[in-house]
Write an enzyme that holds these catalytic residues in place. Structure first.
Site, mmCIF file in Angstrom:
data_model
loop_
_atom_site.group_PDB
_atom_site.id
_atom_site.type_symbol
_atom_site.label_atom_id
_atom_site.label_comp_id
_atom_site.label_asym_id
_atom_site.label_seq_id
_atom_site.Cartn_x
_atom_site.Cartn_y
_atom_site.Cartn_z
ATOM 1 N N HIS A 1 33.473 34.812 36.486
ATOM 2 C CA HIS A 1 34.729 35.070 35.771
ATOM 3 C C HIS A 1 35.710 33.923 35.995
ATOM 4 O O HIS A 1 36.607 33.710 35.193
ATOM 5 C CB HIS A 1 35.340 36.406 36.184
ATOM 6 C CG HIS A 1 35.528 36.563 37.662
ATOM 7 N ND1 HIS A 1 34.508 36.936 38.505
ATOM 8 C CD2 HIS A 1 36.611 36.395 38.462
ATOM 9 C CE1 HIS A 1 34.957 36.996 39.752
ATOM 10 N NE2 HIS A 1 36.220 36.663 39.758
ATOM 11 N N GLY B 1 28.057 35.670 35.879
ATOM 12 C CA GLY B 1 29.169 36.545 35.527
ATOM 13 C C GLY B 1 28.935 37.967 35.980
ATOM 14 O O GLY B 1 29.848 38.616 36.469
ATOM 15 N N LEU C 1 28.163 40.089 38.683
ATOM 16 C CA LEU C 1 28.320 39.663 40.075
ATOM 17 C C LEU C 1 27.028 39.794 40.875
ATOM 18 O O LEU C 1 26.260 40.726 40.711
ATOM 19 C CB LEU C 1 29.460 40.437 40.726
ATOM 20 C CG LEU C 1 30.821 40.105 40.098
ATOM 21 C CD1 LEU C 1 31.928 40.936 40.708
ATOM 22 C CD2 LEU C 1 31.133 38.629 40.220
ATOM 23 N N ASP D 1 34.049 37.723 46.571
ATOM 24 C CA ASP D 1 33.822 38.933 47.357
ATOM 25 C C ASP D 1 32.841 39.872 46.666
ATOM 26 O O ASP D 1 32.011 40.505 47.316
ATOM 27 C CB ASP D 1 35.151 39.672 47.574
ATOM 28 C CG ASP D 1 36.092 38.894 48.466
ATOM 29 O OD1 ASP D 1 35.721 38.638 49.620
ATOM 30 O OD2 ASP D 1 37.188 38.529 48.006
ATOM 31 N N HIS E 1 44.341 37.692 40.240
ATOM 32 C CA HIS E 1 42.951 37.711 39.763
ATOM 33 C C HIS E 1 42.871 37.390 38.274
ATOM 34 O O HIS E 1 42.201 36.448 37.873
ATOM 35 C CB HIS E 1 42.350 39.086 40.078
ATOM 36 C CG HIS E 1 40.919 39.248 39.686
ATOM 37 N ND1 HIS E 1 40.525 39.773 38.483
ATOM 38 C CD2 HIS E 1 39.782 38.950 40.354
ATOM 39 C CE1 HIS E 1 39.199 39.797 38.417
ATOM 40 N NE2 HIS E 1 38.723 39.307 39.539
ATOM 41 N N PHE F 1 9.608 49.759 39.282
ATOM 42 C CA PHE F 1 10.652 48.949 39.903
ATOM 43 C C PHE F 1 11.280 47.945 38.930
ATOM 44 O O PHE F 1 12.191 47.212 39.318
ATOM 45 C CB PHE F 1 10.119 48.238 41.147
ATOM 46 C CG PHE F 1 9.904 49.168 42.296
ATOM 47 C CD1 PHE F 1 10.992 49.648 43.024
ATOM 48 C CD2 PHE F 1 8.643 49.615 42.638
ATOM 49 C CE1 PHE F 1 10.810 50.529 44.073
ATOM 50 C CE2 PHE F 1 8.454 50.506 43.685
ATOM 51 C CZ PHE F 1 9.538 50.972 44.402
ATOM 52 N N HIS G 1 0.846 49.499 37.506
ATOM 53 C CA HIS G 1 1.213 50.926 37.572
ATOM 54 C C HIS G 1 2.116 51.277 36.393
ATOM 55 O O HIS G 1 3.226 51.751 36.536
ATOM 56 C CB HIS G 1 1.900 51.227 38.909
ATOM 57 C CG HIS G 1 0.976 51.135 40.092
ATOM 58 N ND1 HIS G 1 0.202 50.037 40.348
ATOM 59 C CD2 HIS G 1 0.709 52.013 41.100
ATOM 60 C CE1 HIS G 1 -0.512 50.229 41.456
ATOM 61 N NE2 HIS G 1 -0.233 51.423 41.928
ATOM 62 N N HIS H 1 7.493 57.221 40.339
ATOM 63 C CA HIS H 1 6.747 55.966 40.230
ATOM 64 C C HIS H 1 6.022 55.815 38.894
ATOM 65 O O HIS H 1 5.278 54.859 38.716
ATOM 66 C CB HIS H 1 5.732 55.870 41.379
ATOM 67 C CG HIS H 1 6.374 55.576 42.708
ATOM 68 N ND1 HIS H 1 7.324 56.400 43.258
ATOM 69 C CD2 HIS H 1 6.227 54.552 43.579
ATOM 70 C CE1 HIS H 1 7.729 55.896 44.415
ATOM 71 N NE2 HIS H 1 7.088 54.772 44.627
#
Lengths: 667, 667
Positions: free
Chosen positions: B80, B129, B131, B167, B271, B442, B466, B478
């Site tokens: 940003h 961008g 984060l 941060d 900010h 996943f 899988h 899963h």
């Protein structure tokens, strides 16, 4: 060592043979896995002593009333070790987990599924297995307990959350987010029991991690202890210390994976290598356990039964307190997830209040609704990932902090994935209604946790702002184009994209009335034209409806969602001026529309040519369009420019709808 | 303080006024944000001194040849704050970033987009961008540099990766995963420059974090320093120390957000609160910067130009080394992403090798292909998230570790999100072909990084095993049912679900030939029947094709993907026995099929009634089915049981296809 008198919960009498209780877990797990022909022995055999100590000495739960609200919550975050949990629940006396159930481990619709599937009547508090989700849910449960205790007092709400944790949970980012926020919020009644066995699926943990895990927890403000995970006395003391410390606690339990099987213990294969019957025989010799498969000696069963009387006694005292508690009725309503009396009146009033003549961002309408509900539904708990100002859902709510537990707004920091799983944990805990707020672009970060909410059928509400290219010049990273479709594809997730403030209020009402699954609201940053007046029935309930009929015959049907409904209304007027009769269908929720009778759907969609308009990709829209129909929307990712420039640039305009209509109708 | 002579790169002459160089960044950013009417001033004004010190004293890059392979990589993870990067690139002399470009900040298709969008010719190394993505990509870049240096030596590959970090990046789970693995792999040439300004969007960071961030890095094996982020001398020394230390380094730069604007500096509004012209005036007074908007004094420009000669000189020397380097040809081929000579022959051979008569899991075929390519395409780098055994893509590859950089297999640990972003970073770095391997369930964890690959058009390959209920008794957590659809919905992502080993080899070939976007392979754990023989053309290139025509007329078309193609073939035979002629269409890649001529698509799909068969939800299939056609697949989430039991249970059987055909044909 601290004297027993200072300990919050006295240990059971010295008579219980906790080691035998642990071996009972070990062999039930081993026998069940052998019987199933597959499973993960590493966790149940490695954590048997830890689990037995917890249940024998500390856990507050009553297997004869698994839903008792003030029970301790147990989460098996390393869910692949599910046989640990099933063996525990069987031995503790949960009726659903019989020996036959253990023998059906990993079979179709067994309560003993491959990974724990939520079934609280059976003592399975939450579905786990995708690593990291469990401990993040546990953070949500611990927050729920503190929020409820602040409301109703420790007489009604005073329980702990225990999580069994594997190395994988601590490597996952979501687990790291959980560590950070739990420390920040000082969730002192949360304890992680870490199976520090130095083995992951790939082998030695040294292959992929060399960080100092205890130091990582200390850096986040946790109380950290390390023990031999097979030393029952040491585990017992560590659990007592954890209960005394005001910080969340991790007990690093150094364990031997698959302990008891000579061939596999401490080795990579201990994790889940296929077992052979000889393994059980050798383990029986090694552990001195001379009982047939699935048989638990009466003395051991008696120790288990005695241990669980502690929870039953606690519940009896609790029940007496509830009977005379001044807030008993409110407690029961919160706990039941029941809406307040006059709910319909409340919804009608707030719908009138948020409906304005002026264009209004739907995220702003949502913020107003959320704020109005803070009083009527104090059981709502809003979680937001560092976007308080642009989403504006805090307003009159106080923050839930380490010092103030009565707040109903959690500053989750920039930790969307954790926030999603916390909502799951809060919903599974019961008593509160979690509401998550962030940007739709970050829904991808939350997605695995949202999938868990859908899979578990939990009533969580996921509110998203910045739902499209309407984001403007923050650009394509922040502009959802495919995210609506990706959630419409998810089973049991209701996806709402309301057209204006009235539809937003309707969607909120439906979401809060829904007890069997999560809802997603995709809301606009930019002002949405008001297309509805309050007062009529909740039209959003049917998923789609004819918002505006043409003056005479229907030459065309315009189908739109969200801010594009206002655009369709303008196009309708322009077309009417050209003698073309277009109906406008608002379609805020596909799933609800799909659930209607075919006749209703056909009547709404009509037989005339259709144009669908949505500032997103067309994927999925073929469900509602025939080959000759048209779609006006995005072709790919967005771009960085003002929202109005982007709508023009990508052809989401009144003029383009009119031109498409001309093409479609051959004019 | 260490003497200059021991420092790896000498500082520029004392003549350069780095503070003025920093103020030039500060005011270009301020002027551009005011001109655009919006933007995030916090980062560029707060990190100006850090950025100027890096470019003035340490960065190795040549703005006149932005693509020089041995340049340092700079990642603005706190994207940003994009005006920091654009101001830097302008001052450093990147031709694409003119004053006019700065004036077009946040306008349609400006190189100065709201968030950095990859454009390496302009010096923008990677899109950032969302984060946390940036620092995770930076870990990938640092891995790429080390792998390439091991191959070609420090004479050709010896550069650093610098990341500006906010941060938010450190709160995100993906950022935490990056910290953990970078420390484990001892990526000593990676440096994080942390904008420690104590402010996030919500306000004080104390609202959502209280962890000791430096300690968290130390626990992960990082070199940690803390400096005043506006003290150029201190920053300079810290950067030198970072370059000397063998561990990855974080420099915690204590900064004042929006430094220079009296009204906003150090405050929450710093900010991104809207600026007014008076802010610029007051800042000019406060900083003693008496130059009109967008004007940079000649002396400051000269200092910037002089600073960048360091990189030009380094490149000149490098070019000489390359000219005589024995591996120059290989280096150029790797760098160009060119396939080896005789690629078609290689593919044909490996397709023959993996094609077996016996049913074979497609993930196993993929493992064989990946292994065969290790020799032909040594630039492939396989990343896997702790599933080496069940995915089996390591085989002959050595591990890339802290001690051995020549390995081409990275044990990423249970950190899927990081792994996805590392693939993006490796692909953006250039010179290597990243291949990610994990389970399809996943993919939801990796998804935000995969979206970035699609958005950037990076040639990354995401291999998943899988792929369906074929997972078996690990259960619904899963078992993907909606994940295929969710990625088919993503622009610029090619989703392959191959039917057998031959189609798997074809998909691999296409993925590796594709330079402008990522590919996803969804592969089976369970054996897939072999439906193709090698030798013919790569039929997968067209996305779908008629695998088997009926003996005589086509009464019916069976369309299937993955393991269901074998099922369709069996159903075809059963139907043929009943006198029903069914064609079988294999459809491994919707996106490629969509790109074919309509005539081809129509010929493949035919006019006969259609039945689509896929062990997933129907969402999206309406694209290929007409209202009277049928879909055989999943209706919701899966369950825990053996794969064959689940296929029966959910009606994915030959019998159900035959029965559906009878219903459809009215027999």
């Amino acid at each position: 060592m601290i004297p027993d008198t200072e300990l919050p919960i006295p240990a059971n009498g010295p008579g219980a043979d906790v080691q035998a209780m642990a071996d009972a877990i070990r062999f039930l797990a081993l026998d069940s896995i052998l019987n199933a022909g597959e499973g993960h022995q590493g966790v149940p055999l490695g954590m048997a002593e830890i689990a037995a100590t917890l249940y024998a000495r500390h856990l507050k739960a009553n297997p004869k009333d698994p839903l008792w609200p003030d029970r301790d919550r147990v989460v098996l975050s390393n869910g692949h070790g599910s046989m640990l949990l099933y063996a525990l629940l069987h031995l503790a006396g949960y009726d659903h987990v019989t020996v036959d159930a253990l023998k059906s481990f990993r079979k179709l619709y067994s309560v003993c599924a491959g990974h724990p599937e939520i079934e609280q009547e059976a003592g399975i508090e939450i579905t786990t297995g995708l690593l990291g989700q469990g401990i993040a849910c546990a953070v949500g449960m611990a927050v729920a307990e503190q929020r409820l205790a602040a409301e109703f007092g420790a007489g009604l709400v005073d329980h702990r959350t225990w999580a069994f944790v594997g190395d994988g949970c601590l490597q996952e980012g979501i687990g790291q987010e959980a560590i950070s926020l739990a420390g920040h919020l000082r969730l002192g009644k949360l304890t992680f029991l870490w199976d520090d066995n130095h083995i992951t699926d790939d082998g030695d943990t040294a292959l992929s991690i060399s960080e100092d895990v205890p130091e990582r927890f200390r850096a986040a403000g946790w109380h950290v202890q390390a023990v031999d995970g097979h030393d029952i006395g040491a585990i017992d003391v560590a659990m007592r210390m954890a209960m005394l410390d005001p910080r969340p606690s991790i007990i690093a339990c150094r364990t031997v994976i698959a302990r008891g099987i000579p061939r596999l213990q401490g080795k990579r294969g201990g994790h889940s290598a296929p077992l052979v019957p000889g393994d059980a025989d050798e383990a029986r010799v090694a552990r001195g356990w001379h009982h047939p498969p699935f048989e638990v000696p009466a003395a051991v069963r008696a120790d288990w039964a005695r241990a669980m009387t502690r929870g039953a006694a606690a519940q009896a005292a609790w029940t007496e307190r509830l009977a005379t508690h001044p807030q008993a009725a409110a407690f029961r309503r919160w706990k039941a997830g029941a809406l307040p009396e006059d709910w319909d009146g409340i919804v009608a009033r707030l719908t009138r209040e948020v409906a304005t003549a002026e264009p209004h961002p739907t995220i702003a309408a949502s913020g107003e609704i959320c704020d109005a509900l803070a009083g009527h539904l104090p059981e709502t708990l809003v979680l937001c990932a560092d976007l308080e100002a642009p989403t504006d859902h805090k307003r009159s709510r106080a923050a839930f902090t380490s010092a103030e537990r009565a707040g109903s707004y959690v500053h989750c920091g920039v930790r969307e994935h954790l926030m999603g799983a916390m909502a799951d944990g809060i919903a599974a805990h019961g008593g509160l209604r979690p509401i998550n707020v962030t940007y739709l672009a970050f829904a991808d970060y939350e997605r695995p946790a949202m999938r868990m909410a859908a899979l578990m059928g939990l009533p969580a509400l996921f509110v998203f702002s910045h739902d499209s290219i309407g984001v403007g010049s923050n650009g394509p990273t922040h502009q959802p184009v495919e995210i609506l479709a990706s959630f419409r594809a998810m089973p049991n997730m209701r996806v709402f994209r309301p057209a204006d403030a009235v539809e937003t209020a309707e969607a909120w009402a439906i979401a809060l009335e829904t007890r069997d699954g999560p809802s997603l609201l995709a809301l606009s940053k930019q002002p949405a034209e008001q297309v509805r007046s309050p007062g009529a029935a909740n039209l959003t309930r049917r998923g789609a409806y004819v918002l505006s009929e043409p003056g005479c015959r229907r030459d065309l049907t315009l189908i739109a969602t969200g801010t594009e409904v206002g655009l369709a209304m303008r196009a309708q007027r322009a077309l009417a001026g050209q003698g073309i009769g277009a109906a406008v269908v608002s379609m805020p929720c596909w799933e609800l529309f799909e659930a209607q009778e075919p006749e209703y759907r056909e009547a709404v969609l009509g037989t005339a040519p259709r144009i669908a308009i949505e500032a997103a990709l067309s994927f999925g829209w073929d469900r509602w369009l025939r080959p000759a129909d048209r779609f006006i929307g995005m072709q790919g990712f967005g771009a960085s420019a003002r929202a109005d420039v982007l709508y023009d640039h990508f052809g989401l305009t009144e003029a383009s709808i009119v031109a498409t209509a001309h093409g479609l109708l051959g004019r």
